[in-house]
Motif scaffolding. Structure first.
Motif, mmCIF file in Angstrom:
data_model
loop_
_atom_site.group_PDB
_atom_site.id
_atom_site.type_symbol
_atom_site.label_atom_id
_atom_site.label_comp_id
_atom_site.label_asym_id
_atom_site.label_seq_id
_atom_site.Cartn_x
_atom_site.Cartn_y
_atom_site.Cartn_z
ATOM 1 N N PRO A 1 0.613 -1.326 0.251
ATOM 2 C CA PRO A 1 0.309 -0.228 -0.326
ATOM 3 C C PRO A 1 0.850 0.661 -0.073
ATOM 4 O O PRO A 1 1.903 1.677 0.467
ATOM 5 C CB PRO A 1 -0.277 -0.569 1.582
ATOM 6 C CG PRO A 1 -0.563 -1.519 1.654
ATOM 7 C CD PRO A 1 0.339 -2.225 1.175
ATOM 8 N N THR A 2 0.353 2.040 -0.848
ATOM 9 C CA THR A 2 1.093 2.756 -0.884
ATOM 10 C C THR A 2 1.473 4.360 0.570
ATOM 11 O O THR A 2 2.013 5.000 1.009
ATOM 12 C CB THR A 2 0.794 4.447 -1.966
ATOM 13 O OG1 THR A 2 -0.921 4.704 -1.128
ATOM 14 C CG2 THR A 2 0.969 3.985 -3.264
ATOM 15 N N ALA B 1 8.712 0.599 10.683
ATOM 16 C CA ALA B 1 8.186 -0.867 10.839
ATOM 17 C C ALA B 1 7.360 -1.204 10.283
ATOM 18 O O ALA B 1 6.639 -2.888 9.129
ATOM 19 C CB ALA B 1 7.697 -0.896 11.929
ATOM 20 N N ALA B 2 5.652 -0.411 9.267
ATOM 21 C CA ALA B 2 5.096 -0.824 8.401
ATOM 22 C C ALA B 2 5.163 -1.251 7.369
ATOM 23 O O ALA B 2 4.964 -2.334 6.559
ATOM 24 C CB ALA B 2 3.403 0.495 8.734
ATOM 25 N N TYR B 3 6.390 -0.808 6.607
ATOM 26 C CA TYR B 3 6.863 -0.851 5.588
ATOM 27 C C TYR B 3 7.454 -2.218 5.078
ATOM 28 O O TYR B 3 7.461 -2.713 4.134
ATOM 29 C CB TYR B 3 7.725 0.117 5.381
ATOM 30 C CG TYR B 3 8.341 0.188 3.683
ATOM 31 C CD1 TYR B 3 7.684 -0.075 2.696
ATOM 32 C CD2 TYR B 3 9.482 1.146 3.184
ATOM 33 C CE1 TYR B 3 8.125 0.104 0.916
ATOM 34 C CE2 TYR B 3 9.692 1.083 2.209
ATOM 35 C CZ TYR B 3 8.577 0.235 0.739
ATOM 36 O OH TYR B 3 9.801 0.263 -0.325
ATOM 37 N N GLU B 4 8.690 -2.445 6.570
ATOM 38 C CA GLU B 4 9.362 -3.418 6.606
ATOM 39 C C GLU B 4 7.909 -4.866 6.260
ATOM 40 O O GLU B 4 8.662 -5.732 6.338
ATOM 41 C CB GLU B 4 10.076 -3.085 7.784
ATOM 42 C CG GLU B 4 11.014 -2.566 7.152
ATOM 43 C CD GLU B 4 12.069 -2.214 8.556
ATOM 44 O OE1 GLU B 4 13.214 -1.694 8.771
ATOM 45 O OE2 GLU B 4 11.943 -2.506 9.258
ATOM 46 N N VAL B 5 7.391 -4.694 7.353
ATOM 47 C CA VAL B 5 6.522 -5.956 7.582
ATOM 48 C C VAL B 5 6.092 -6.329 6.054
ATOM 49 O O VAL B 5 5.808 -7.630 5.572
ATOM 50 C CB VAL B 5 5.484 -5.034 8.485
ATOM 51 C CG1 VAL B 5 3.841 -6.958 8.682
ATOM 52 C CG2 VAL B 5 5.802 -5.180 9.764
ATOM 53 N N ALA B 6 5.434 -4.842 5.481
ATOM 54 C CA ALA B 6 4.847 -5.252 4.279
ATOM 55 C C ALA B 6 5.345 -5.670 2.829
ATOM 56 O O ALA B 6 5.446 -6.504 2.511
ATOM 57 C CB ALA B 6 4.080 -4.387 3.558
ATOM 58 N N LEU B 7 6.418 -5.173 3.116
ATOM 59 C CA LEU B 7 7.885 -5.892 2.241
ATOM 60 C C LEU B 7 8.322 -7.825 2.651
ATOM 61 O O LEU B 7 8.497 -8.302 1.816
ATOM 62 C CB LEU B 7 9.181 -5.048 2.054
ATOM 63 C CG LEU B 7 9.224 -3.578 2.104
ATOM 64 C CD1 LEU B 7 10.022 -2.998 2.182
ATOM 65 C CD2 LEU B 7 8.669 -4.038 0.149
ATOM 66 N N MET B 8 8.271 -7.502 3.638
ATOM 67 C CA MET B 8 8.465 -9.156 3.928
ATOM 68 C C MET B 8 7.742 -9.879 3.761
ATOM 69 O O MET B 8 7.868 -11.099 3.628
ATOM 70 C CB MET B 8 9.001 -8.862 5.644
ATOM 71 C CG MET B 8 8.981 -10.624 6.411
ATOM 72 S SD MET B 8 10.237 -11.443 5.403
ATOM 73 C CE MET B 8 12.161 -10.068 5.707
ATOM 74 N N LYS B 9 6.046 -9.622 3.811
ATOM 75 C CA LYS B 9 5.413 -10.825 4.228
ATOM 76 C C LYS B 9 5.836 -10.867 2.458
ATOM 77 O O LYS B 9 4.540 -11.839 2.026
ATOM 78 C CB LYS B 9 4.114 -10.443 3.862
ATOM 79 C CG LYS B 9 3.436 -9.504 5.113
ATOM 80 C CD LYS B 9 1.607 -9.324 5.662
ATOM 81 C CE LYS B 9 1.854 -9.736 7.144
ATOM 82 N NZ LYS B 9 0.395 -8.804 7.041
ATOM 83 N N ASN B 10 5.351 -10.186 1.512
ATOM 84 C CA ASN B 10 5.242 -10.209 -0.008
ATOM 85 C C ASN B 10 6.695 -11.161 0.012
ATOM 86 O O ASN B 10 6.552 -11.868 -1.251
ATOM 87 C CB ASN B 10 5.657 -8.856 -0.946
ATOM 88 C CG ASN B 10 4.424 -8.299 -0.866
ATOM 89 O OD1 ASN B 10 3.107 -8.870 -0.895
ATOM 90 N ND2 ASN B 10 4.333 -7.210 -1.814
ATOM 91 N N ARG B 11 7.869 -11.289 -0.138
ATOM 92 C CA ARG B 11 8.996 -11.771 0.036
ATOM 93 C C ARG B 11 9.241 -12.786 0.646
ATOM 94 O O ARG B 11 9.279 -14.073 -0.173
ATOM 95 C CB ARG B 11 10.099 -11.619 0.606
ATOM 96 C CG ARG B 11 10.478 -9.512 0.300
ATOM 97 C CD ARG B 11 12.616 -9.328 0.675
ATOM 98 N NE ARG B 11 13.015 -9.998 0.598
ATOM 99 C CZ ARG B 11 14.557 -10.703 0.992
ATOM 100 N NH1 ARG B 11 14.514 -9.306 2.045
ATOM 101 N NH2 ARG B 11 15.168 -10.889 0.710
#
Length: 218
Positions: A122-123, A138-148
């Motif tokens: 999400p932007t 933290a929110a950005y890293e969580v979103a990236l990790m879920k996709n990875r």
């Protein structure tokens, strides 16, 4: 007179010889048939043994493939878990206790649905230095990790819960599980429920995952 007697004897001997020859041939034919029957039985037994051997070999090959894939997936999960742990240690305020300040931003309840779709980040959570805050990073890293995790492991996701001591959740430790789905080595989830140390919340689910566990400490 003697001539006729000798001729009769010759005729009798010839008949006996013919009968003996016929009997020998008959016995030979019967022997061949017995050998042919025995040979067919031996062939059937050999085919049955070969069939069992092929089935056993197929089972062993299937086991080897599943075991090999599990080793590969465990390596990927371990690498991603270590990377995620480093990210959380680098943002200790967001990792801290959910009851204090902005802590608990990496916490994730135990849930596994085996979904494989990868959604765009999400932007609203995208942040770049120096405009990131503790919370947005933290929110950005969580979103990236879920996709990875989804991209690297089928149905990949994670859970992060707090060890509880005396009714108090730890402010500087977290139990991290990387979870994904793949073919089971033994063919049944129940027989491997303790093998991967999965969290209790997913052990009894139909789509029980594979799991990699790590205790994260600041």
């Amino acid at each position: 007179m003697h001539h006729h007697d000798r001729q009769g004897e010759d005729t009798g001997q010839g008949s006996q010889h013919m009968l003996s020859t016929i009997a020998c041939k008959f016995q030979a034919v019967r022997a061949k048939r017995r050998l042919r029957g025995a040979g067919l039985i031996e062939v059937l037994i050999a085919v049955a043994i070969l069939g069992f051997g092929v089935l056993a070999l197929a089972g062993m090959q299937s086991f080897a493939v599943a075991a090999n894939q599990n080793v590969i997936s465990q390596g990927i999960a371990a690498s991603l878990a270590a990377e995620f742990a480093d990210l959380m240690r680098a943002n200790p305020d967001a990792f801290g206790s959910p009851a204090v300040g902005v802590g608990g931003k990496y916490d994730q309840a135990v849930n596994f649905d085996a979904a494989t779709n990868i959604t765009a980040v999400p932007t609203s959570v995208v942040c770049t230095y120096p405009n990131c805050t503790t919370t947005t990073l933290a929110a950005y890293e969580v979103a990236l990790m879920k996709n990875r995790l989804r991209a690297s492991l089928r149905g990949g996701t994670y859970a992060l819960t707090r060890p509880v001591t005396g009714g108090v959740s730890s402010p500087n430790q977290g139990d991290l599980w990387i979870m994904w789905t793949e073919r089971r080595i033994s063919g049944t989830a129940a027989s491997e429920s303790n093998f991967d140390k999965c969290p209790s919340g997913v052990v009894s689910t139909t789509s029980m995952p594979r799991c990699f566990y790590m205790r994260v400490t600041l």
